[in-house]
Design an enzyme around this catalytic site. Structure first.
Site, short mmCIF file in Angstrom:
data_model
loop_
_atom_site.label_atom_id
_atom_site.label_comp_id
_atom_site.label_asym_id
_atom_site.label_seq_id
_atom_site.Cartn_x
_atom_site.Cartn_y
_atom_site.Cartn_z
N ASP A 74 -3.41 7.76 -0.89
CA ASP A 74 -2.65 6.65 -1.29
C ASP A 74 -3.15 5.40 -1.05
O ASP A 74 -2.90 4.38 -1.92
CB ASP A 74 -1.23 6.89 -0.20
CG ASP A 74 -1.84 6.53 1.13
OD1 ASP A 74 -2.71 7.26 1.70
OD2 ASP A 74 -1.26 5.50 1.85
N ASP A 77 -6.98 5.62 3.58
CA ASP A 77 -7.45 7.02 4.27
C ASP A 77 -7.37 8.10 3.62
O ASP A 77 -7.46 7.90 2.21
CB ASP A 77 -6.09 6.94 5.26
CG ASP A 77 -4.61 7.11 4.62
OD1 ASP A 77 -4.65 7.47 3.46
OD2 ASP A 77 -3.68 6.55 5.05
N TYR A 226 5.28 6.48 5.51
CA TYR A 226 6.11 6.47 4.53
C TYR A 226 7.69 6.82 4.54
O TYR A 226 8.25 7.68 3.97
CB TYR A 226 5.69 6.88 3.06
CG TYR A 226 4.27 6.17 2.69
CD1 TYR A 226 4.41 5.09 1.89
CD2 TYR A 226 3.06 6.62 3.09
CE1 TYR A 226 3.15 4.24 1.42
CE2 TYR A 226 2.03 6.22 2.58
CZ TYR A 226 1.97 4.94 1.90
OH TYR A 226 0.71 4.45 1.27
N GLU A 463 -6.07 -4.00 3.28
CA GLU A 463 -5.86 -2.57 2.63
C GLU A 463 -5.27 -2.40 1.29
O GLU A 463 -4.19 -3.15 1.05
CB GLU A 463 -5.25 -1.49 3.66
CG GLU A 463 -5.36 -0.12 3.13
CD GLU A 463 -4.70 0.80 4.08
OE1 GLU A 463 -5.10 1.96 4.03
OE2 GLU A 463 -4.01 0.45 5.14
#
Length: 481
Positions: A74, A77, A226, A463
């Site tokens: 995603d 990570d 999420y 990120e």
């Protein structure tokens, strides 16, 4: 007018023209699609263009007797979160359907379809039974305790699913939306694959309708990363895409039934909240249709757009540099989704020779497009920091992106495994640019004062995520053509 004034006017026009022409949207488009190749999990294909990446997670699902290789990581990570992955694919497919000719003219339609297919192939694997869907591979807490390349990660690859006893209508609904949108995207180039996707989309929508509930109740390990605020928006969103793919009146009937609770005027459009996307698609699909049932969707979509362009009743905050502002954590995800909503709406207005009626006045389609361009240009470097928030675009862009694979030496250059803690000691804490450039990634972006701290530990700003980049693909294609 004096000759001096004429000279100055001409000089200013030249400067404006140079500035307007200084951003190469075609290059940005190409790079945005490269980013998805950097996020690939599984066995990489022979035409892989991001060469510092290698094969990874080749045993996903094996312990459970199912092949769950493939799909996308995603963000920075090594977890495969199904909920944002599905939204990413829906956004890519929306770009491919709405801006097909523009993508084709820039020779990027095939790369866009390849990016979609990498996700939809995975969803087909994850949906082996009509009312079973695997929704996460890996687990965020244990993953975040290590800083390892995906190619030689040692963290657990646990699998998590939803089924009739453990439902998740939001996850099933969003995956149905992704597969239905991809059905439309592949209809001309691969009708057999398109039909296969449609079968899965219909089954998942049926699953979501019959077994309501949020997926994080069934997959609680996803909640911290999420979490879902509800599932009604995903069901509506999926129904809209299924109607677009099939013209089946049953989906339109479902949409009409839900018009009394169509979400109202939303604050943003994101992987968690799909109402604006559904409202915008319905407005575009039924432009000129004044039915009472559809007018509510139209009104809510228009009010959101008015708020974005600062002509509504509850305007979205903007920074002094002109960027729409929602949140300190990954603000650009909301900016990119707003751009595709406003662009598609503006194009519909233009095609139907209409304008937008906001509380503070009429707005012409070109004004909407110019506003979108201001947001895209900000992302690509026209901002107070003169920094491109698309990695690898321009000469000044984030160097320390919070991303495991990009921040550790490529396995192609050094095959020696990088251990869990070793990754933090040798690479995460290293005050130096990442050894691999994560080309095309859009990071979280600046704060509400237009400032950006380029540091690897600054995950709220540094990120990138697939859900950031996907909505911008079609918009870039439109501006590049």
């Amino acid at each position: 007018m004096s000759s001096t004034n004429n000279f100055m006017l001409g000089f200013c026009l030249v400067i404006l023209f140079v500035n307007a022409a200084s951003i190469d949207y075609g290059e940005a488009l190409t790079k945005s699609l490269l980013y998805f190749e950097a996020q690939r999990s599984g066995k990489l294909p022979s035409n892989q263009r991001v060469e510092w990446r290698g094969d990874s997670a080749l045993n996903d699902g094996k312990d459970d007797g199912i092949d769950l290789t493939g799909g996308y990581y995603d963000a920075g990570d090594n977890v495969k979160f199904g909920f944002p992955m599905a939204f990413t694919i829906t956004m890519l497919a929306w770009s491919a359907t709405e801006f097909e000719s523009q993508l084709n003219s820039k020779n990027e339609l095939k790369n866009t379809l390849n990016a979609i297919k990498w996700g939809t192939d995975y969803f087909i694997k994850a949906h082996k039974e009509s009312h079973v869907l695997y929704g996460e591979i890996g687990e965020g807490i244990s993953d975040h305790k290590c800083w390892e390349r995906p190619e030689d990660m040692t963290t657990p690859r646990s699998v998590y699913k939803i089924d009739e006893q453990h439902p998740g209508a939001d996850l099933a609904g969003e995956t149905a939306a992704a597969l239905a949108a991809a059905t439309v995207a592949f209809k001309e180039s691969d009708s057999g694959y398109s039909n296969q996707l449609l079968t899965h989309a219909k089954e998942l929508f049926d699953f979501a309708k019959k077994f309501p509930g949020v997926y994080t109740s069934s997959i609680p390990v996803a909640d911290k990363f999420y979490g879902s605020s509800g599932y009604e928006d995903e069901l509506l969103w999926a129904a809209v895409w299924l109607y677009k793919a099939t013209k089946d009146k049953s989906y339109l009937d479902y949409i009409n039934e839900k018009s009394t609770s169509c979400g109202g005027t939303r604050l943003n459009f994101s992987w968690d909240d799909k109402y604006i996307g559904a409202q915008d698609l319905l407005e575009n699909k039924f432009a000129g249709n004044e039915s009472t049932l559809l007018n509510e969707y139209k009104k809510n979509a228009e009010e959101f757009i008015c708020n974005c362009i600062q002509k509504g009743q509850n305007n979205i905050q903007k920074t002094n540099g002109g960027l729409l502002w929602w949140n300190y954590w990954n603000n650009l995800q909301f900016v990119t989704t707003a751009t595709i909503v406003i662009t598609t709406y503006a194009d519909t207005l233009s095609a139907t020779k209409n304008s937008l009626q906001c509380s503070s006045g009429n707005v012409e389609p070109l004004q909407l497009i110019n506003f979108v361009k201001s947001q895209v240009d900000y992302i690509l470097g026209e901002n107070p920091q003169k920094m491109s928030y698309m990695v690898g675009f321009g000469t000044n862009y984030p160097q320390e992106v919070h991303h495991r694979g990009a921040s550790i030496v490529s396995i192609k250059k050094d095959k020696k495994p990088v251990g869990c803690q070793e990754g933090f000691d040798q690479w995460f804490n290293r005050n130096a640019p990442n050894p691999n450039v994560l080309v095309g990634a859009i990071v979280g972006g600046p704060d509400n004062s237009d400032n950006y701290n380029d540091s690897r530990d600054n995950y709220k700003q540094a990120e990138a995520a697939t859900a950031n980049s996907a909505p911008l693909v079609g918009v870039l294609a439109r501006f590049a053509s």
